[in-house]
Design a protein around this motif. Structure first.
Motif, PDB file in Angstrom:
ATOM      1  N   ALA A 137      25.819  30.936  11.944  1.00 14.82           N
ATOM      2  CA  ALA A 137      24.770  30.459  11.031  1.00 14.82           C
ATOM      3  C   ALA A 137      24.890  28.956  10.794  1.00 14.82           C
ATOM      4  O   ALA A 137      23.880  28.241  10.740  1.00 14.82           O
ATOM      5  N   LEU A 138      26.115  28.474  10.664  1.00 19.41           N
ATOM      6  CA  LEU A 138      26.329  27.054  10.399  1.00 19.41           C
ATOM      7  C   LEU A 138      26.054  26.195  11.637  1.00 19.41           C
ATOM      8  O   LEU A 138      25.310  25.210  11.569  1.00 19.41           O
ATOM      9  N   ASP A 139      26.657  26.575  12.756  1.00 15.08           N
ATOM     10  CA  ASP A 139      26.636  25.701  13.933  1.00 15.08           C
ATOM     11  C   ASP A 139      25.398  25.889  14.792  1.00 15.08           C
ATOM     12  O   ASP A 139      24.874  24.922  15.355  1.00 15.08           O
ATOM     13  N   HIS A 140      24.914  27.119  14.912  1.00 16.10           N
ATOM     14  CA  HIS A 140      23.745  27.373  15.759  1.00 16.10           C
ATOM     15  C   HIS A 140      22.447  27.191  14.988  1.00 16.10           C
ATOM     16  O   HIS A 140      21.484  26.617  15.504  1.00 16.10           O
ATOM     17  N   HIS A 141      22.422  27.672  13.746  1.00 12.97           N
ATOM     18  CA  HIS A 141      21.192  27.607  12.950  1.00 12.97           C
ATOM     19  C   HIS A 141      21.144  26.388  12.035  1.00 12.97           C
ATOM     20  O   HIS A 141      20.102  26.143  11.410  1.00 12.97           O
ATOM     21  N   GLY A 142      22.233  25.652  11.921  1.00 10.61           N
ATOM     22  CA  GLY A 142      22.220  24.414  11.162  1.00 10.61           C
ATOM     23  C   GLY A 142      22.232  24.569   9.655  1.00 10.61           C
ATOM     24  O   GLY A 142      21.838  23.636   8.936  1.00 10.61           O
ATOM     25  N   LEU A 143      22.703  25.724   9.149  1.00 12.94           N
ATOM     26  CA  LEU A 143      22.822  25.860   7.699  1.00 12.94           C
ATOM     27  C   LEU A 143      23.936  24.945   7.171  1.00 12.94           C
ATOM     28  O   LEU A 143      24.835  24.538   7.912  1.00 12.94           O
ATOM     29  N   SER A 144      23.872  24.669   5.899  1.00 16.95           N
ATOM     30  CA  SER A 144      24.861  23.789   5.260  1.00 16.95           C
ATOM     31  C   SER A 144      25.895  24.552   4.447  1.00 16.95           C
ATOM     32  O   SER A 144      27.013  24.066   4.265  1.00 16.95           O
ATOM     33  N   ARG A 145      25.528  25.748   3.944  1.00 19.11           N
ATOM     34  CA  ARG A 145      26.425  26.506   3.075  1.00 19.11           C
ATOM     35  C   ARG A 145      26.211  27.998   3.325  1.00 19.11           C
ATOM     36  O   ARG A 145      25.090  28.504   3.185  1.00 19.11           O
ATOM     37  N   VAL A 146      27.284  28.688   3.683  1.00 24.75           N
ATOM     38  CA  VAL A 146      27.252  30.137   3.878  1.00 24.75           C
ATOM     39  C   VAL A 146      28.427  30.739   3.120  1.00 24.75           C
ATOM     40  O   VAL A 146      29.546  30.222   3.185  1.00 24.75           O
ATOM     41  N   ALA A 147      28.180  31.818   2.409  1.00 25.43           N
ATOM     42  CA  ALA A 147      29.230  32.501   1.652  1.00 25.43           C
ATOM     43  C   ALA A 147      29.557  33.843   2.278  1.00 25.43           C
ATOM     44  O   ALA A 147      28.686  34.521   2.835  1.00 25.43           O
ATOM     45  N   VAL A 148      30.822  34.227   2.182  1.00 30.90           N
ATOM     46  CA  VAL A 148      31.280  35.565   2.547  1.00 30.90           C
ATOM     47  C   VAL A 148      31.716  36.273   1.276  1.00 30.90           C
ATOM     48  O   VAL A 148      32.426  35.693   0.450  1.00 30.90           O
ATOM     49  N   VAL A 149      31.298  37.527   1.131  1.00 32.48           N
ATOM     50  CA  VAL A 149      31.828  38.396   0.086  1.00 32.48           C
ATOM     51  C   VAL A 149      32.460  39.597   0.784  1.00 32.48           C
ATOM     52  O   VAL A 149      31.783  40.339   1.495  1.00 32.48           O
ATOM     53  N   ASP A 150      33.776  39.755   0.606  1.00 26.18           N
ATOM     54  CA  ASP A 150      34.543  40.806   1.272  1.00 26.18           C
ATOM     55  C   ASP A 150      35.090  41.732   0.194  1.00 26.18           C
ATOM     56  O   ASP A 150      35.955  41.340  -0.588  1.00 26.18           O
ATOM     57  N   PHE A 151      34.583  42.989   0.150  1.00 26.53           N
ATOM     58  CA  PHE A 151      35.071  43.920  -0.873  1.00 26.53           C
ATOM     59  C   PHE A 151      35.890  45.067  -0.292  1.00 26.53           C
ATOM     60  O   PHE A 151      36.121  46.092  -0.953  1.00 26.53           O
ATOM     61  N   ASP A 152      36.374  44.913   0.937  1.00 29.95           N
ATOM     62  CA  ASP A 152      37.328  45.864   1.502  1.00 29.95           C
ATOM     63  C   ASP A 152      38.569  45.910   0.611  1.00 29.95           C
ATOM     64  O   ASP A 152      38.948  44.908   0.008  1.00 29.95           O
ATOM     65  N   VAL A 153      39.221  47.072   0.556  1.00 31.84           N
ATOM     66  CA  VAL A 153      40.399  47.197  -0.312  1.00 31.84           C
ATOM     67  C   VAL A 153      41.584  46.381   0.207  1.00 31.84           C
ATOM     68  O   VAL A 153      42.477  46.011  -0.561  1.00 31.84           O
ATOM     69  N   HIS A 154      41.596  46.095   1.509  1.00 31.71           N
ATOM     70  CA  HIS A 154      42.650  45.263   2.099  1.00 31.71           C
ATOM     71  C   HIS A 154      42.142  43.822   2.217  1.00 31.71           C
ATOM     72  O   HIS A 154      40.994  43.592   2.572  1.00 31.71           O
ATOM     73  N   HIS A 155      43.019  42.877   1.969  1.00 36.83           N
ATOM     74  CA  HIS A 155      42.615  41.475   2.012  1.00 36.83           C
ATOM     75  C   HIS A 155      42.137  41.077   3.403  1.00 36.83           C
ATOM     76  O   HIS A 155      42.773  41.411   4.417  1.00 36.83           O
TER      77      HIS A 155
END
Length: 308
Positions: A144-162
């Motif tokens: 998303a950042l490099d191909h589509h040129g976005l400036s800010r992307v967030a990840v939300v990870d709610f798996d029980v393991h880090h």
């Protein structure tokens, strides 16, 4: 437009030894649970090498190819196995993540869920581990950042393991915010609050064993949601692990299926507020088959409601 669900039969050809928790039946149960839903069904493409190389070096990819067995299964470590179909499955999972980003950012779908295995969020830059080979969520972010040129992307990870792999792959990426909640202590031993990234771009939310959905909701409202608003992402990528469920055999959190629905609903509401509802979700853990199927269905149903 309808929510897109991306998958491929190749993801059923990653075969682990009998009794291994990351089994073919996981995806079979999820796909069966999603059969009745009115979604766009999309065949996941194979990722290109260049997609993988956004987050993993060529030497790592070459090493995996060299280690691929011609028959049976071969241990990469005590938890992670390669079978003859494993790399095709992993390339389909990565390809699903890339295609989902293209669809959501290109206006073909308002949001998307990648029903894939093996999972990805434990794969570090040069290390396959925790059932994972490619960092699908991090790969989606970089695409998303490099191909589509976005400036800010967030990840939300709610798996029980880090999601140690996602954290490793995005640690020094100032355009990405990684928010991850996990039981601590638990495999892989990372995910402490003081791990904050090279640019204060990582937020870890440790959850104590035995805690429940009410505790999770309070922590997300206190920490995660304000941080997302402050970052104002243009896309939210979700690492959707369902192993915090109270029935899961590999951990000790006590979330219900409705807790996953609540969290998905709130992520979608924030996405609507911040980034035109754009959410790409990719499947991670979940090892009680019934709980996994019910929670994944609830997750996709919330995506569908957000798409209306």
């Amino acid at each position: 437009m309808k929510t897109a669900v991306l998958t491929h039969a190749d993801c059923l050809n990653h075969v682990t030894p009998d009794g291994h928790p990351e089994q073919v039946a996981r995806l079979e149960h999820v796909l069966h649970a999603l059969e009745s839903l009115d979604v766009q069904r999309v065949t996941a493409p194979l990722a290109a090498d260049d997609d993988i190389l956004r987050v993993h070096p060529a030497s790592y990819l070459a090493g995996l190819r060299a280690a691929l067995p011609a028959k049976n299964a071969r241990a990469v470590d005590s938890d992670t196995w390669l079978s003859p179909g494993s790399l095709d499955a992993a390339f389909r999972g990565a390809g699903a993540a890339v295609r989902a980003v293209d669809m959501v950012l290109g206006g073909e779908a308002p949001n998307a869920f990648c029903a894939i295995r093996p999972p990805g969020h434990h794969a570090e830059r040069e290390t396959a581990m925790g059932f994972c080979f490619f960092g699908n969520a991090a790969l989606a972010v970089k695409h998303a950042l490099d191909h589509h040129g976005l400036s800010r992307v967030a990840v939300v990870d709610f798996d029980v393991h880090h999601g140690n792999g996602t954290q490793d792959l995005l640690w020094d990426e100032p355009r990405a915010l990684t928010i991850t909640s996990q039981q601590v202590p638990l495999f892989p031993g990372t995910g402490k609050a003081e791990e904050t990234g090279a640019y204060d771009n990582v937020l870890n939310i440790p959850l104590p064993p035995g805690s429940d959905g009410a505790h999770m909701r309070a922590e997300y409202e206190r920490l995660a949601f304000p941080r997302l608003r402050a970052f104002a992402p243009e896309l939210i990528v979700v690492s959707a692990g369902f192993d915090a469920h109270q029935d899961d055999p590999l951990a000790q959190l006590n979330w219900s299926t409705e807790d996953f629905a609540w969290l998905t609903r709130n992520i979608c509401d924030l996405a609507e507020e911040l980034c035109e509802g754009r959410v790409v979700s990719t499947m991670e853990g979940g090892y009680d088959l019934q709980a996994l199927a019910a929670s994944a269905k609830a997750h996709v149903e919330e995506l569908m409601k957000a798409a209306e």
